[in-house]
Design a protein around this motif. Sequence first.
Motif, short mmCIF file in Angstrom:
data_model
loop_
_atom_site.label_atom_id
_atom_site.label_comp_id
_atom_site.label_asym_id
_atom_site.label_seq_id
_atom_site.Cartn_x
_atom_site.Cartn_y
_atom_site.Cartn_z
N VAL A 49 0.78 -1.25 -0.23
CA VAL A 49 0.05 0.17 0.11
C VAL A 49 0.98 1.17 -0.29
CG1 VAL A 49 -1.94 1.27 1.20
CG2 VAL A 49 -1.69 -1.21 1.29
N GLY A 50 0.67 2.15 -0.85
CA GLY A 50 1.36 3.45 -1.00
C GLY A 50 2.91 2.96 -1.34
N ASP A 69 -3.67 5.28 3.49
CA ASP A 69 -2.80 5.45 2.32
C ASP A 69 -3.16 6.86 1.85
OD1 ASP A 69 -2.32 5.86 -0.47
OD2 ASP A 69 -3.60 4.20 -1.04
N GLU A 70 -2.06 7.88 2.11
CA GLU A 70 -2.30 9.33 1.97
C GLU A 70 -2.80 9.64 0.62
OE1 GLU A 70 0.44 13.32 2.33
OE2 GLU A 70 1.12 11.45 3.03
N ASP A 71 -2.28 9.05 -0.35
CA ASP A 71 -2.75 9.31 -1.82
C ASP A 71 -4.13 9.19 -1.84
OD1 ASP A 71 -0.19 10.17 -2.12
OD2 ASP A 71 0.43 8.27 -3.27
N VAL A 438 1.11 5.92 4.51
CA VAL A 438 2.05 5.63 3.47
C VAL A 438 1.97 6.45 2.18
CG1 VAL A 438 2.53 3.12 4.36
CG2 VAL A 438 0.51 3.66 2.89
N SER A 439 3.12 6.59 1.60
CA SER A 439 3.06 7.27 0.21
C SER A 439 4.35 7.34 -0.42
CB SER A 439 2.47 8.71 0.52
OG SER A 439 2.63 9.60 -0.72
N GLY A 440 4.30 7.06 -1.36
CA GLY A 440 5.61 7.09 -2.49
C GLY A 440 6.41 6.02 -2.03
N GLY A 441 6.20 5.15 -1.21
CA GLY A 441 7.22 4.18 -0.76
C GLY A 441 7.86 4.37 0.42
N LYS A 442 7.23 5.14 1.08
CA LYS A 442 7.77 5.68 2.46
C LYS A 442 6.50 5.72 3.44
CE LYS A 442 11.40 8.72 0.60
NZ LYS A 442 11.87 10.06 0.82
N ALA A 443 6.99 5.31 4.70
CA ALA A 443 5.93 5.16 5.73
C ALA A 443 6.44 6.11 6.75
CB ALA A 443 5.60 3.86 6.24
N ARG A 444 5.24 6.77 7.66
CA ARG A 444 5.72 7.57 8.68
C ARG A 444 4.54 7.47 9.69
NH1 ARG A 444 3.40 11.01 5.17
NH2 ARG A 444 2.25 12.57 5.93
N VAL A 445 4.79 7.48 10.81
CA VAL A 445 3.66 7.52 11.97
C VAL A 445 3.13 8.99 11.97
CG1 VAL A 445 3.46 7.12 14.37
CG2 VAL A 445 4.95 5.85 13.38
#
Length: 460
Positions: A49-50, A69-71, A438-445
């Motif tokens: 995902v993302g 999924d931010e996008d 998640v977005s563009g292959g990156k994840a952040r809390v």
Amino acid sequence: MSRFVHPAGDRHAEMLPQERPPQAPADLNRIQPAIWPRTSTRTDGALTVGGVDVRDLARDFGTPLYVLDEDDVRSRMRDYASAFAGSEVHYAGKAFLCKEIVRWLQDEGLGLDVASGGELAVALSVGFPPERITVHGNNKSVAELTRALEAGVGHVVVDSFEEIARLGYLAEQLGKRPKVMIRVTTGVEAHTHEFIATAHDDQKFGLSLGHGAAAEAVRRVLALPQLELVGLHSHIGSQIVDTGGFEVAARRLARLLVEIKDEHDVVLPELDLGGGYGIAYVEGDDAPDIKVLADGLREIVTKVCVDAGLPVPRLTVEPGRGIVGPGGITLYEVGTVKDVEGLRTYVSVDGGMSDNVRTALYGADYTAVLASRESDAAPMLSRLVGKHCESGDILVRDCYFPADLAPGDLVAVSSTGAYCRSLASNYNYLPKPAVVAVSGGKARVIVRGETEDDLLRGQL
């Protein structure tokens, strides 16, 4: 491990007719676009995902884990803004709210609805423009109303005669003149669960149109010069896929605008038709086409008002689930796989009703898949359950996993972006999971997961 594998479509003698299990999907590995986040796919067998592999998410952040999924979420914000161009779109924060969501709303130009002082505090903490905030609630406290007035929120939706008097008093004391909308109970029987149907007369929200309470509320607000009555509000319920109810409510509210003009010679410039637009949770669910819905609502309101010689009011809608629900999944690790001979297999995971109470509360349906790998094994009729000390601790009542599902596998539940983290609890002293974007292959809390220290904090 020996397990009885239920063939697709079998009906077991022990099951009552209404308990007939659903058909097994033709492909257990398929990620259906209508149900999963827009960036979802399988890469090397695993759900991504993302652009982020769920195995990496589990390794880096643990499970259970809410994944957003931010996008997907941002694109749905833009979808609503486009469909309702010329109207106001306010995100219903009760679906899921955190500082990062508020930042996305600000970026995408949407407004925000809050239902408590706490939700208002989240919005104000990151500098969201207060004039783009509407305050809801059927029992707003003096403290909540005071803070809303002091912040200069755009609208307050009043829900009772007592609140009209309370708000009028506070506005006079603070030297404010808030814009007010009256929540009208239109009598529409929404086709949804009784706990989330909110426009019939016998429930706690709003002022009845049919019994005259709404008309009396208009009189009372107009009698208070410290309040500026600007419109009417209606919300018929949640997870509604039959658009007919929205059309009936819009027609009734437009007629009330005509009656207000006739009685008071006052033309109200705004009409808020609420939210509640449904999403797809399982195969076969039909989410409403937002563009078709938007065009239909505008057409109804325009026709009624033009026929009555009234200017067409500015419309506002309040999607929550429709924006954030489809872009969320919850990731779990399988702990036990228990076959109950002749019935089904119980798959227990490391979360449960504390992170998603909707199945227990509303009988909600969800889709779940084996997420950490693909499998060609036969379908196994399953019930996905949690680890809480409750028989009703069920996440997905009837689903199919491959028969080689084993402890340590990751499973994902789709469409959990709305009302899962918002309704989460610490039942059995389980900490609430983190929320990761998640977005563009990156994840952040974006919301930190709780720890045992958090659970003990505040105890004496």
